[in-house]
Design a protein around this motif. Structure first.
Motif, PDB file in Angstrom:
ATOM      1  N   UNK A 142      19.898  13.309   4.159  1.00 29.03           N
ATOM      2  CA  UNK A 142      19.014  13.500   3.001  1.00 29.03           C
ATOM      3  C   UNK A 142      19.799  13.971   1.778  1.00 29.03           C
ATOM      4  N   UNK A 143      21.055  14.370   1.972  1.00 29.38           N
ATOM      5  CA  UNK A 143      21.898  14.800   0.850  1.00 29.38           C
ATOM      6  C   UNK A 143      22.738  13.656   0.281  1.00 29.38           C
ATOM      7  N   UNK A 144      22.668  12.469   0.850  1.00 30.58           N
ATOM      8  CA  UNK A 144      23.497  11.362   0.363  1.00 30.58           C
ATOM      9  C   UNK A 144      23.243  11.011  -1.101  1.00 30.58           C
ATOM     10  N   UNK A 145      22.006  11.116  -1.627  1.00 31.14           N
ATOM     11  CA  UNK A 145      21.825  10.798  -3.058  1.00 31.14           C
ATOM     12  C   UNK A 145      22.413  11.853  -3.994  1.00 31.14           C
ATOM     13  N   UNK A 146      22.838  12.997  -3.468  1.00 33.01           N
ATOM     14  CA  UNK A 146      23.335  14.078  -4.314  1.00 33.01           C
ATOM     15  C   UNK A 146      24.845  13.959  -4.510  1.00 33.01           C
ATOM     16  N   UNK A 147      25.426  14.881  -5.266  1.00 29.76           N
ATOM     17  CA  UNK A 147      26.865  14.870  -5.499  1.00 29.76           C
ATOM     18  C   UNK A 147      27.614  14.943  -4.172  1.00 29.76           C
ATOM     19  N   UNK A 148      28.772  14.282  -4.095  1.00 30.77           N
ATOM     20  CA  UNK A 148      29.469  14.171  -2.808  1.00 30.77           C
ATOM     21  C   UNK A 148      29.896  15.524  -2.260  1.00 30.77           C
ATOM     22  N   UNK A 149      30.227  16.469  -3.125  1.00 35.98           N
ATOM     23  CA  UNK A 149      30.610  17.794  -2.642  1.00 35.98           C
ATOM     24  C   UNK A 149      29.434  18.505  -1.989  1.00 35.98           C
ATOM     25  N   UNK A 150      28.251  18.335  -2.571  1.00 38.65           N
ATOM     26  CA  UNK A 150      27.061  18.954  -1.990  1.00 38.65           C
ATOM     27  C   UNK A 150      26.722  18.311  -0.648  1.00 38.65           C
ATOM     28  N   UNK A 151      26.867  16.992  -0.561  1.00 40.95           N
ATOM     29  CA  UNK A 151      26.594  16.301   0.698  1.00 40.95           C
ATOM     30  C   UNK A 151      27.590  16.724   1.785  1.00 40.95           C
ATOM     31  N   UNK A 152      28.844  16.865   1.421  1.00 38.59           N
ATOM     32  CA  UNK A 152      29.865  17.301   2.378  1.00 38.59           C
ATOM     33  C   UNK A 152      29.569  18.712   2.872  1.00 38.59           C
ATOM     34  N   UNK A 153      29.221  19.591   1.954  1.00 42.82           N
ATOM     35  CA  UNK A 153      28.909  20.969   2.328  1.00 42.82           C
ATOM     36  C   UNK A 153      27.686  21.084   3.213  1.00 42.82           C
ATOM     37  N   UNK A 164      26.821  23.737   6.201  1.00 38.20           N
ATOM     38  CA  UNK A 164      25.643  24.504   5.812  1.00 38.20           C
ATOM     39  C   UNK A 164      24.552  24.349   6.866  1.00 38.20           C
ATOM     40  N   UNK A 165      24.315  23.116   7.289  1.00 46.20           N
ATOM     41  CA  UNK A 165      23.304  22.863   8.313  1.00 46.20           C
ATOM     42  C   UNK A 165      23.669  23.486   9.644  1.00 46.20           C
ATOM     43  N   UNK A 166      24.959  23.423  10.009  1.00 43.24           N
ATOM     44  CA  UNK A 166      25.408  23.995  11.278  1.00 43.24           C
ATOM     45  C   UNK A 166      25.189  25.508  11.319  1.00 43.24           C
ATOM     46  N   UNK A 167      25.670  26.222  10.302  1.00 46.11           N
ATOM     47  CA  UNK A 167      25.562  27.682  10.303  1.00 46.11           C
ATOM     48  C   UNK A 167      24.118  28.146  10.144  1.00 46.11           C
ATOM     49  N   UNK A 168      23.349  27.463   9.294  1.00 43.15           N
ATOM     50  CA  UNK A 168      21.939  27.836   9.167  1.00 43.15           C
ATOM     51  C   UNK A 168      21.181  27.574  10.463  1.00 43.15           C
ATOM     52  N   UNK A 169      21.559  26.516  11.167  1.00 46.92           N
ATOM     53  CA  UNK A 169      20.921  26.229  12.452  1.00 46.92           C
ATOM     54  C   UNK A 169      21.199  27.317  13.473  1.00 46.92           C
TER      55      UNK A 169
END
Length: 277
Positions: free
Chosen positions: A216-227, A231-236
């Motif tokens: 769902x982050x693919x339409x955003x800036x590539x740095x945000x998508x990479x992070x 981000x998802x792992x640690x928040x999970x």
């Protein structure tokens, strides 16, 4: 309980895997749980992807006008001319997030599994016991936001609502819609998907959740998508440890608000009046 540290991720996942909340379903029940969960996730993401854009609102209003014999522009003309058309479009966007990320999972939880919605992360749980993890996750991101906010790509991308700096009413209305979207997003990914899959798949539920979260982050800036991967792992991990989505909501809200505020300040568009007109 192992400390949450990048070098000890596998130990942390092992600890989650061996907890009493993991693998509590029989094999047939686990198969059905995974099937229903991932099928509903696919349906929700599919509907959201195609329904959230405001052009569908315009098409729907045009069709309504034609159906009532008043012409295609009967209900769209006021919207196209409105000073609030962009904000109305984002209200439509937020509304579809509520339908796909909250209503659809609630229907599955309530009528298929017959479980309390509160068990899927809505309680505060042990969030306060893991505040250091949330702070450690948020702090470097805020520093990174400060660095990238100096670039043109950043200020041209945020805030998503272009009139956010027009007035305090615009800014507050936009942030209310934006924050609502983050609450239901956290529920969908760190509440619904994780809590539904953990009894069937243990810690593997976290990595399964990370895949659609990245996408769902693919339409955003590539740095945000990479992070979004880490981000998802640690928040999970933190969501399963705290049994709550609220720590993730606060982290997401802190990041999003800081990005919008930084962009507005860089552009010199900080609101100077309450009412825009």
């Amino acid at each position: 309980m192992p400390r949450l540290h990048p070098g000890r991720i596998l130990e942390v996942l092992d600890d989650i895997d061996q907890s009493p909340d993991s693998y509590t379903l029989s094999r047939p029940a686990a198969l059905r749980r995974v099937f229903v969960t991932l099928a509903s996730v696919c349906v929700g993401l599919l509907i959201l992807h195609y329904a959230k854009n405001s052009y569908l609102l315009y098409h729907g209003l045009a069709a309504l006008g034609e159906w009532r014999g008043q012409g295609a522009g009967a209900y769209t003309a006021w919207l196209r001319e409105s000073q609030w058309r962009s904000l109305i479009g984002y209200a439509w966007w937020t509304g579809w997030h509520l339908i796909c990320f909250l209503l659809l999972p609630w229907l599955v939880i309530r009528f298929v599994w017959k479980l309390p919605l509160a068990d899927f992360g809505w309680r505060w749980g042990e969030t306060h016991r893991h505040w250091r993890g949330y702070v450690l996750l948020l702090s470097p991101i805020l520093f990174f936001v400060f660095l990238v906010s100096q670039g043109d790509d950043f200020v041209n991308h945020y805030p998503f609502y272009p009139q956010a700096g027009r007035s305090w009413l615009d800014l507050l209305a936009w942030e209310a819609l934006y924050m609502t979207q983050f609450v239901v997003l956290e529920f969908f990914f760190r509440g619904y998907i994780l809590r539904a899959l953990r009894p069937a798949l243990g810690a593997n539920a976290i990595w399964i959740m990370c895949v659609p979260y990245l996408m769902i982050h693919f339409p955003k800036l590539w740095l945000e998508a990479t992070g979004a991967i880490l981000f998802g792992l640690f928040l999970g991990i933190l969501a399963l440890r705290s049994r709550s989505i609220w720590g993730g909501v606060m982290v997401h809200a802190g990041v999003a608000l800081s990005m919008d505020m930084a962009a507005l300040m860089q552009k010199g568009q900080w609101p100077a009046q309450w009412w825009p007109f």
